[in-house]
Design a protein around this motif. Sequence first.
Motif, PDB file in Angstrom:
ATOM      1  N   LEU A  21       1.046  -1.140   0.014  1.00  0.00           N
ATOM      2  CA  LEU A  21      -0.119  -0.141  -0.202  1.00  0.00           C
ATOM      3  C   LEU A  21       0.878   1.239  -0.023  1.00  0.00           C
ATOM      4  CD1 LEU A  21      -2.831   1.115   0.203  1.00  0.00           C
ATOM      5  CD2 LEU A  21      -2.633   1.106   2.605  1.00  0.00           C
ATOM      6  N   ILE A  22       2.107   1.178   0.628  1.00  0.00           N
ATOM      7  CA  ILE A  22       2.717   2.471   0.858  1.00  0.00           C
ATOM      8  C   ILE A  22       3.477   2.625  -0.541  1.00  0.00           C
ATOM      9  CG2 ILE A  22       4.738   3.441   2.077  1.00  0.00           C
ATOM     10  CD1 ILE A  22       4.038   1.986   4.489  1.00  0.00           C
ATOM     11  N   SER A  23       4.033   1.413  -0.778  1.00  0.00           N
ATOM     12  CA  SER A  23       4.724   1.501  -2.478  1.00  0.00           C
ATOM     13  C   SER A  23       3.755   2.217  -3.578  1.00  0.00           C
ATOM     14  CB  SER A  23       5.050   0.062  -2.981  1.00  0.00           C
ATOM     15  OG  SER A  23       6.191  -0.277  -1.747  1.00  0.00           O
ATOM     16  N   ILE A  24       2.494   1.813  -3.347  1.00  0.00           N
ATOM     17  CA  ILE A  24       1.483   2.073  -4.561  1.00  0.00           C
ATOM     18  C   ILE A  24       1.526   3.622  -4.261  1.00  0.00           C
ATOM     19  CG2 ILE A  24      -0.791   2.090  -5.263  1.00  0.00           C
ATOM     20  CD1 ILE A  24      -0.720  -0.936  -4.472  1.00  0.00           C
ATOM     21  N   ALA A  25       1.155   4.319  -3.057  1.00  0.00           N
ATOM     22  CA  ALA A  25       1.032   5.521  -2.773  1.00  0.00           C
ATOM     23  C   ALA A  25       2.144   6.345  -3.155  1.00  0.00           C
ATOM     24  CB  ALA A  25       0.946   5.735  -1.113  1.00  0.00           C
ATOM     25  N   VAL A  26       3.364   5.773  -2.817  1.00  0.00           N
ATOM     26  CA  VAL A  26       4.641   6.568  -3.225  1.00  0.00           C
ATOM     27  C   VAL A  26       4.835   6.763  -4.822  1.00  0.00           C
ATOM     28  CG1 VAL A  26       7.153   6.485  -3.217  1.00  0.00           C
ATOM     29  CG2 VAL A  26       5.995   5.776  -1.181  1.00  0.00           C
ATOM     30  N   ILE A  27       4.500   5.468  -5.431  1.00  0.00           N
ATOM     31  CA  ILE A  27       4.357   5.730  -6.910  1.00  0.00           C
ATOM     32  C   ILE A  27       3.791   6.678  -7.594  1.00  0.00           C
ATOM     33  CG2 ILE A  27       4.178   4.283  -9.051  1.00  0.00           C
ATOM     34  CD1 ILE A  27       5.265   1.931  -7.366  1.00  0.00           C
ATOM     35  N   PHE A  28       2.455   6.500  -7.342  1.00  0.00           N
ATOM     36  CA  PHE A  28       1.396   7.384  -7.741  1.00  0.00           C
ATOM     37  C   PHE A  28       1.554   8.873  -7.308  1.00  0.00           C
ATOM     38  CE2 PHE A  28      -1.417   3.489  -8.293  1.00  0.00           C
ATOM     39  CZ  PHE A  28      -1.425   3.433  -9.646  1.00  0.00           C
ATOM     40  N   THR A  29       2.082   9.036  -6.224  1.00  0.00           N
ATOM     41  CA  THR A  29       2.503  10.541  -5.532  1.00  0.00           C
ATOM     42  C   THR A  29       3.678  11.044  -6.470  1.00  0.00           C
ATOM     43  OG1 THR A  29       2.004   9.807  -3.341  1.00  0.00           O
ATOM     44  CG2 THR A  29       3.258  11.932  -3.646  1.00  0.00           C
ATOM     45  N   VAL A  30       4.554  10.287  -6.872  1.00  0.00           N
ATOM     46  CA  VAL A  30       5.684  10.848  -7.580  1.00  0.00           C
ATOM     47  C   VAL A  30       5.020  11.029  -9.240  1.00  0.00           C
ATOM     48  CG1 VAL A  30       7.601   9.987  -8.666  1.00  0.00           C
ATOM     49  CG2 VAL A  30       7.335   9.850  -6.368  1.00  0.00           C
ATOM     50  N   LEU A  31       4.240  10.119  -9.565  1.00  0.00           N
ATOM     51  CA  LEU A  31       3.711  10.165 -10.908  1.00  0.00           C
ATOM     52  C   LEU A  31       2.882  11.251 -11.117  1.00  0.00           C
ATOM     53  CD1 LEU A  31       3.519   6.478 -11.985  1.00  0.00           C
ATOM     54  CD2 LEU A  31       5.361   8.067 -12.595  1.00  0.00           C
ATOM     55  N   THR A  32       2.013  11.802 -10.065  1.00  0.00           N
ATOM     56  CA  THR A  32       1.219  12.599 -10.172  1.00  0.00           C
ATOM     57  C   THR A  32       1.495  13.954  -9.645  1.00  0.00           C
ATOM     58  OG1 THR A  32       0.192  12.114  -8.275  1.00  0.00           O
ATOM     59  CG2 THR A  32      -0.708  10.981  -9.953  1.00  0.00           C
ATOM     60  N   GLY A  33       2.908  14.258  -9.480  1.00  0.00           N
ATOM     61  CA  GLY A  33       3.389  15.321  -8.946  1.00  0.00           C
ATOM     62  C   GLY A  33       2.671  15.693  -7.595  1.00  0.00           C
ATOM     63  N   GLY A  34       2.448  14.575  -6.706  1.00  0.00           N
ATOM     64  CA  GLY A  34       2.167  15.014  -5.259  1.00  0.00           C
ATOM     65  C   GLY A  34       0.688  15.125  -5.128  1.00  0.00           C
ATOM     66  N   ASP A  35       0.064  15.164  -6.406  1.00  0.00           N
ATOM     67  CA  ASP A  35      -1.696  15.211  -6.178  1.00  0.00           C
ATOM     68  C   ASP A  35      -2.121  13.609  -5.470  1.00  0.00           C
ATOM     69  OD1 ASP A  35      -1.487  17.558  -7.303  1.00  0.00           O
ATOM     70  OD2 ASP A  35      -1.793  17.181  -9.338  1.00  0.00           O
ATOM     71  N   PHE A  36      -1.413  12.745  -5.485  1.00  0.00           N
ATOM     72  CA  PHE A  36      -2.251  11.791  -5.274  1.00  0.00           C
ATOM     73  C   PHE A  36      -2.478  11.684  -3.715  1.00  0.00           C
ATOM     74  CE2 PHE A  36      -2.244   7.337  -3.403  1.00  0.00           C
ATOM     75  CZ  PHE A  36      -3.373   6.667  -4.273  1.00  0.00           C
ATOM     76  N   LEU A  37      -1.565  12.236  -3.106  1.00  0.00           N
ATOM     77  CA  LEU A  37      -1.475  12.403  -1.487  1.00  0.00           C
ATOM     78  C   LEU A  37      -2.241  13.691  -0.835  1.00  0.00           C
ATOM     79  CD1 LEU A  37       1.589  10.400  -0.208  1.00  0.00           C
ATOM     80  CD2 LEU A  37      -0.877   9.862  -0.072  1.00  0.00           C
ATOM     81  N   SER A  38      -2.569  14.315  -1.891  1.00  0.00           N
ATOM     82  CA  SER A  38      -3.523  15.554  -1.479  1.00  0.00           C
ATOM     83  C   SER A  38      -4.744  15.283  -0.673  1.00  0.00           C
ATOM     84  CB  SER A  38      -3.788  16.615  -2.761  1.00  0.00           C
ATOM     85  OG  SER A  38      -4.898  15.922  -3.196  1.00  0.00           O
ATOM     86  N   SER A  39      -4.975  16.390   0.214  1.00  0.00           N
ATOM     87  CA  SER A  39      -6.206  15.861   1.148  1.00  0.00           C
ATOM     88  C   SER A  39      -7.507  15.804   0.336  1.00  0.00           C
ATOM     89  CB  SER A  39      -6.408  17.172   2.111  1.00  0.00           C
ATOM     90  OG  SER A  39      -5.212  17.316   3.063  1.00  0.00           O
ATOM     91  N   ARG A  40      -7.826  16.557  -0.698  1.00  0.00           N
ATOM     92  CA  ARG A  40      -8.890  16.191  -1.766  1.00  0.00           C
ATOM     93  C   ARG A  40      -8.765  14.816  -2.132  1.00  0.00           C
ATOM     94  NH1 ARG A  40     -10.795  20.043  -6.641  1.00  0.00           N
ATOM     95  NH2 ARG A  40     -12.849  18.771  -7.185  1.00  0.00           N
ATOM     96  N   ASN A  41      -7.928  14.328  -2.681  1.00  0.00           N
ATOM     97  CA  ASN A  41      -7.792  13.005  -3.210  1.00  0.00           C
ATOM     98  C   ASN A  41      -7.917  11.964  -2.369  1.00  0.00           C
ATOM     99  OD1 ASN A  41      -7.375  11.383  -5.670  1.00  0.00           O
ATOM    100  ND2 ASN A  41      -5.718  10.711  -4.809  1.00  0.00           N
ATOM    101  N   ILE A  42      -7.117  12.209  -1.043  1.00  0.00           N
ATOM    102  CA  ILE A  42      -7.415  11.145   0.228  1.00  0.00           C
ATOM    103  C   ILE A  42      -8.834  11.027   0.435  1.00  0.00           C
ATOM    104  CG2 ILE A  42      -6.901  10.619   2.498  1.00  0.00           C
ATOM    105  CD1 ILE A  42      -3.889  11.662   1.933  1.00  0.00           C
ATOM    106  N   SER A  43      -9.560  12.014   0.589  1.00  0.00           N
ATOM    107  CA  SER A  43     -10.825  12.201   0.889  1.00  0.00           C
ATOM    108  C   SER A  43     -11.713  11.345  -0.020  1.00  0.00           C
ATOM    109  CB  SER A  43     -11.548  13.374   0.862  1.00  0.00           C
ATOM    110  OG  SER A  43     -12.926  13.553   1.551  1.00  0.00           O
ATOM    111  N   ASN A  44     -11.535  11.602  -1.546  1.00  0.00           N
ATOM    112  CA  ASN A  44     -12.195  11.078  -2.503  1.00  0.00           C
ATOM    113  C   ASN A  44     -11.894   9.418  -2.454  1.00  0.00           C
ATOM    114  OD1 ASN A  44     -13.329  13.234  -3.490  1.00  0.00           O
ATOM    115  ND2 ASN A  44     -11.620  13.764  -5.084  1.00  0.00           N
ATOM    116  N   LEU A  45     -10.752   9.100  -2.323  1.00  0.00           N
ATOM    117  CA  LEU A  45     -10.173   7.817  -2.212  1.00  0.00           C
ATOM    118  C   LEU A  45     -11.022   6.847  -1.384  1.00  0.00           C
ATOM    119  CD1 LEU A  45      -8.269   5.648  -3.528  1.00  0.00           C
ATOM    120  CD2 LEU A  45      -6.671   6.652  -1.483  1.00  0.00           C
ATOM    121  N   PHE A  46     -10.927   7.478   0.244  1.00  0.00           N
ATOM    122  CA  PHE A  46     -11.957   6.948   1.228  1.00  0.00           C
ATOM    123  C   PHE A  46     -13.390   6.752   0.914  1.00  0.00           C
ATOM    124  CE2 PHE A  46      -8.473   7.851   4.334  1.00  0.00           C
ATOM    125  CZ  PHE A  46      -7.760   6.654   4.198  1.00  0.00           C
ATOM    126  N   THR A  47     -13.722   7.728   0.127  1.00  0.00           N
ATOM    127  CA  THR A  47     -15.214   7.849  -0.152  1.00  0.00           C
ATOM    128  C   THR A  47     -15.431   6.603  -1.438  1.00  0.00           C
ATOM    129  OG1 THR A  47     -15.419  10.082   0.298  1.00  0.00           O
ATOM    130  CG2 THR A  47     -17.141   8.962  -1.066  1.00  0.00           C
TER     131      THR A  47
END
Length: 385
Positions: free
Chosen positions: A29-55
């Motif tokens: 899970l951590i690896s997936i988060a790191v990979i997508f964070t790098v590839l999306t320029g940090g947007d993957f771990l933004s508060s908005r996206n985390i909220s959308n992800l949990f929803t």
Amino acid sequence: MIEQPQLDKKDRKLPFKFDLQSYTLIISLISIAVIFTVLTGGDFLSSRNISNLFTQMAVIAILAVGMTLVIVAGHIDLSVGSIVGLTGGIAAMLQVWHGWSTPVVVLVALAVGALLGLWQGWWIAYRAVPAFIATLGGMLVFRGILLGLSQGKTVAGLDDSFKQIGNSYLPFALGYIIVAVAIVLIIFFTIRNRKKRAEMGLLLLPASIDYGKAAIYSVVMFLITYMLNRYLGVPIPFLIVVVLALFFIFVTNKTAFGRRVYAIGGNEHAAALSGINIKRNTLGVFVIMGALAGVAGVLLTARLNAGTVSAGDGYELDAIAACVIGGTSLVGGKGRIIGALIGALIMAAIDNGMSMMNIGAYWQYIVKGLILILAVWVDIVSKNK
């Protein structure tokens, strides 16, 4: 008479076992988060996206909780996607076409889900129809009923009170209060469990391990709440997932019913010889699965603000994949609710990250299919060892 050697108090420690499967999940899970964070320029771990992800993960996570019980009991349920669509569609039709209030239509949707689970469980437990066949038939029957009742139409225009179930958030202060209470309870139960084990003369893990776990859980919960509060707050669907997960973790670990489900899946013949009512407990598992599919149907309909004939398509496969990725064995007798939740989060993270990168939908199916095959292979290898 041979004297038994006495253990010194300092030696009465339970050896720490490295749970490779659990840590592999977390690392993945951590690896997936790191990979997508790098590839999306940090947007993957933004508060908005985390909220959308949990929803987004809420519906599959709820289905995965029930599917864990079903698979642990040695069965499978291929109808949950159709039950999600049918229960959500019935709720939408009752409110939009007949003007029923939100609390009533929610209760009706849950009752319909439980009844559908009861119907399938009766065929499986009392008529010995294999679960694969019974639920495959149910998948077709329930989808057909939805098409007939809705006449193939999308039912939209739900009340605001219904839409809030899938689209509202906790106030910031309330989110922090709930986390504070949860942290206090974690510390309290850690202390109490260690005290009870010591009083009973049972072996204990080193205090640093027990309290270290409690500290890690507390920090993770606080960070998640902080990130969610930076956007709009804790999503209500995510809160529903947490409440249901905690309840069924308690059921599986602390109740006779939970122990019976694991016993049935582990060795049905031995469970029957020990006096466990196989038929009744199997029926109960499918009723629970149906009711949870009803909850998922309500959440999905509320989030979409519509009941559609395609709602829930393929969700049974996502739920099964989440369970298997989370360590649930398809042969039964083994599986954990928390593992299924992490599996659902991994599935949602892959979908979310690939969508953010504008990768074609077909790649999402390919990747999830390969992950499922890999997870089953890992389970088989671990069993052989």
